[in-house]
Each structure stands twice: as C-alpha cells, then as structure tokens.
Design an enzyme around this catalytic site. Sequence first.
Site, PDB file in Angstrom:
ATOM      1  N   ASP A  38       0.877  -1.166   0.000  1.00  0.00           N
ATOM      2  CA  ASP A  38       0.000   0.000   0.000  1.00  0.00           C
ATOM      3  C   ASP A  38       0.924   1.229   0.000  1.00  0.00           C
ATOM      4  O   ASP A  38       2.045   1.161   0.494  1.00  0.00           O
ATOM      5  CB  ASP A  38      -0.856  -0.079   1.275  1.00  0.00           C
ATOM      6  N   ASP A 239      -1.639  -0.761   6.119  1.00  0.00           N
ATOM      7  CA  ASP A 239      -1.860  -0.194   7.450  1.00  0.00           C
ATOM      8  C   ASP A 239      -3.300   0.226   7.688  1.00  0.00           C
ATOM      9  O   ASP A 239      -3.694   0.471   8.823  1.00  0.00           O
ATOM     10  CB  ASP A 239      -0.968   1.040   7.640  1.00  0.00           C
ATOM     11  N   ASP A 243      -7.212  -1.622   3.704  1.00  0.00           N
ATOM     12  CA  ASP A 243      -6.269  -2.666   3.291  1.00  0.00           C
ATOM     13  C   ASP A 243      -6.664  -4.040   3.842  1.00  0.00           C
ATOM     14  O   ASP A 243      -6.165  -5.066   3.363  1.00  0.00           O
ATOM     15  CB  ASP A 243      -4.849  -2.339   3.782  1.00  0.00           C
TER      16      ASP A 243
HETATM   17  P1  ADP Z   1      -5.598   6.360  -0.447  1.00  0.00           P
HETATM   18  O1  ADP Z   1      -5.837   4.884  -0.362  1.00  0.00           O
HETATM   19  O2  ADP Z   1      -4.336   6.693  -1.190  1.00  0.00           O
HETATM   20  O3  ADP Z   1      -5.717   7.065   0.866  1.00  0.00           O
HETATM   21  P2  ADP Z   1      -8.339   7.050  -1.222  1.00  0.00           P
HETATM   22  O4  ADP Z   1      -8.957   5.967  -2.051  1.00  0.00           O
HETATM   23  O5  ADP Z   1      -8.741   7.156   0.191  1.00  0.00           O
HETATM   24  O6  ADP Z   1      -6.741   6.941  -1.394  1.00  0.00           O
HETATM   25  O7  ADP Z   1      -8.590   8.436  -1.932  1.00  0.00           O
HETATM   26  C1  ADP Z   1      -8.304   8.592  -3.306  1.00  0.00           C
HETATM   27  C2  ADP Z   1      -8.369  10.047  -3.706  1.00  0.00           C
HETATM   28  O8  ADP Z   1      -9.678  10.582  -3.454  1.00  0.00           O
HETATM   29  C3  ADP Z   1      -7.433  10.938  -2.926  1.00  0.00           C
HETATM   30  O9  ADP Z   1      -6.127  10.934  -3.445  1.00  0.00           O
HETATM   31  C4  ADP Z   1      -8.126  12.305  -3.088  1.00  0.00           C
HETATM   32  O10 ADP Z   1      -7.829  12.869  -4.325  1.00  0.00           O
HETATM   33  C5  ADP Z   1      -9.588  11.937  -3.041  1.00  0.00           C
HETATM   34  N1  ADP Z   1     -10.116  12.058  -1.673  1.00  0.00           N
HETATM   35  C6  ADP Z   1     -10.433  11.068  -0.809  1.00  0.00           C
HETATM   36  N2  ADP Z   1     -10.862  11.557   0.361  1.00  0.00           N
HETATM   37  C7  ADP Z   1     -10.798  12.905   0.262  1.00  0.00           C
HETATM   38  C8  ADP Z   1     -11.116  14.002   1.141  1.00  0.00           C
HETATM   39  N3  ADP Z   1     -11.570  13.821   2.381  1.00  0.00           N
HETATM   40  N4  ADP Z   1     -10.913  15.254   0.675  1.00  0.00           N
HETATM   41  C9  ADP Z   1     -10.458  15.454  -0.564  1.00  0.00           C
HETATM   42  N5  ADP Z   1     -10.149  14.488  -1.435  1.00  0.00           N
HETATM   43  C10 ADP Z   1     -10.323  13.229  -1.039  1.00  0.00           C
HETATM   44 MG    MG Z   2      -2.401   3.201   3.878  1.00  0.00          MG
END
Ligand code: ADP
Ligand code: MG
Length: 294
Positions: A38, A239, A243
């Site tokens: 991840d 983490d 995941d």
């Molecule tokens: P990761 O597993 O890398 O944390 P997520 O699937 O949670 O990724 O989120 C993917 C994308 O969605 C983020 O990179 C961001 O662009 C957008 N995103 C998710 N949550 C938020 C939030 N609370 N505010 C703004 N953008 C968000």
């Molecule tokens: Mg992570």
Amino acid sequence: AVPTAVMVASGKGAQLGVLIKGGEALQRAGDITTVVLDKTGTITQGAPTVTDFLVAPALAIDADVLLQRVASVEHASEHPLAESIVQHAQAKGLTLGTPESFASVTGRGVQGVVDDAAMAVGNAAFMHDWGISVDALEADAVRLAGEGRTPMYIAMDGALAGLVAVADPIRDSSPRAIADLHALGLTVVMLTGDNERTAQAIARAAGVDRVVAGVMPDGKVREVQRLQDEGAVVAMVGDGINDAPALAQADVGMAIGSGTDIAVEAGDVVLMRGDLQGVVRAIALSRRTMRTMK
Ligand code: ADP
Ligand code: MG
C-alpha cells in the site's frame, strides 16, 4: 505439534520486531514471489501535510476565506488528507464551522455547504462528477503530482475555486527495504487510491517495479487475486482499514503495527517497527527456517 525450528524462528522474529501469528504463516512467507505494498502509511509516513494552496485565477476571494470553508467541510471527514487540511487551517488560526450538509464519496472527495457556499473538494474524477472544468488549474495539479504531492481540486457554487496539495514523504527506510526485497528475487508492486501521476513519482523514488493507481478498496483485493491467478504467491503489506480485505486475501498479510486495529487483526504478520525492513526480515527468516526443516 509445532516443529522446534518454527518456535525458534517465531522467537527470533519477535526479537526483530516481526510478530508472526502461527507456524503456517511463517512457512508460507518462505514461498512469497510478489510483495504488494500500500502507498499511504506503508511506503510513505502516512502523515500528509499541506504544501500548496492556490486560488483559481478568475476568482476574487481571500485565500484564507476559501481555506476556512474547505477545512470546515473536511472537518467532517476522517480521511488523513482531510486531517492535514484541518490542521493547516487551525495552525493559521482559522476558526472552523460545521457544514450544513456533508457527504463523502470514497476514493473521490467530500462536499458540503458552508456559509451558504456549496463546496466540493476532491480529485479530477470528483470534479467531473459535478460537471466542473478543472482546466484553469490542471497544469498546476500535474506539476505538483509530478513532485509526488497529492493535489485536490476545490469547487465553490459549481465553479472551480482552487487547489490544495499535500505531501506525504516516503519513509527514509523504504527505498533500502525495497532494494533488499529485490535482492531476495521478489517483485514489488505498489497499490494506491491516489492518482496515477503522484503514484508514479512516489514509486520512482521508492524503487518499486509496478504501480496500480486509482484503486478503490475492493480493487486492492481484486489486484491481489489477479496476481494469485497468474501464479504469484502474494504478500500484501498495509496499514489501513481499506487494506484489511486485501491482507486477508493475500497468501501472507502483513500489517504495519502502528496502523489501524482492523489491519493489525487481519494480518498474519505484524511489523512492530513500522518500517518495510520487517517484510525483508520475515521472508528471509522464513526461508532460512524452511531450509533447516527440509
Ligand atoms: P488512499 O488509499 O491513497 O488514501 P483514497 O482511495 O482514500 O486513497 O482516496 C483517493 C483520492 O480521493 C485521494 O487521493 C483524493 O484525491 C480523493 N479524496 C479522498 N478523500 C478525500 C477528502 N476527504 N478530501 C479530498 N479528497 C479526497
Ligand atoms: Mg495506507
């Protein structure tokens, strides 16, 4: 009965900060061919901080007023990206409000109404959902993502209003650990919900072989399954809550010890030191142990 060699190895693992839950996991770890990592919180430190805040060129609004609205919406989200924006606003002395309405869309972003302004914060796909053009700030987003930062677009009342970027530096220990995994003959893959360009920049700095970006939580499971269908024996390292299903699907799930309880429970191996060197140690230890048992 548990063979003595396995008991000895488990003890050694514990000394090295690698908690192996049972002899079976220890044995399987020796057959791993592919390590799936991840990104956020596993390869990186998992503590994003705001590095850039841009107001759209055509918009006459004070940057702090916009930030206050963005942070007020993000205050209702538990995402690490949200936390970084809230902290940034609070560090600037801004007082946050409570959004009148709030919705969060997994893997895309958040929306809410603050001071009668309809706010949306998220990635390009999220803006597209709302029919909002990102043209005015796309070049900035591309530049920042190329530096490994995560850009998020800001929309207000249906128009593009700004861009906020966060940086989550890779752990100092990650490149060396990934090189060591290569030296063990393993393929290293990175999975992330983050955008392709940011993911590629982080992957390059960390030295992983392959990247799968823009994946939703169930996409992580599918990717592990796909690798297994191709004949790989997969270790998944993560983490986060998102995941946990992939940790369970993998032949060996390895959880970062400082991660969420759900991930730690789902893992067959817990990395107490919270760095990827633990993955190297677990696999090397298992290979040595299996050799002595043959
Ligand atoms: P990761 O597993 O890398 O944390 P997520 O699937 O949670 O990724 O989120 C993917 C994308 O969605 C983020 O990179 C961001 O662009 C957008 N995103 C998710 N949550 C938020 C939030 N609370 N505010 C703004 N953008 C968000
Ligand atoms: Mg992570």
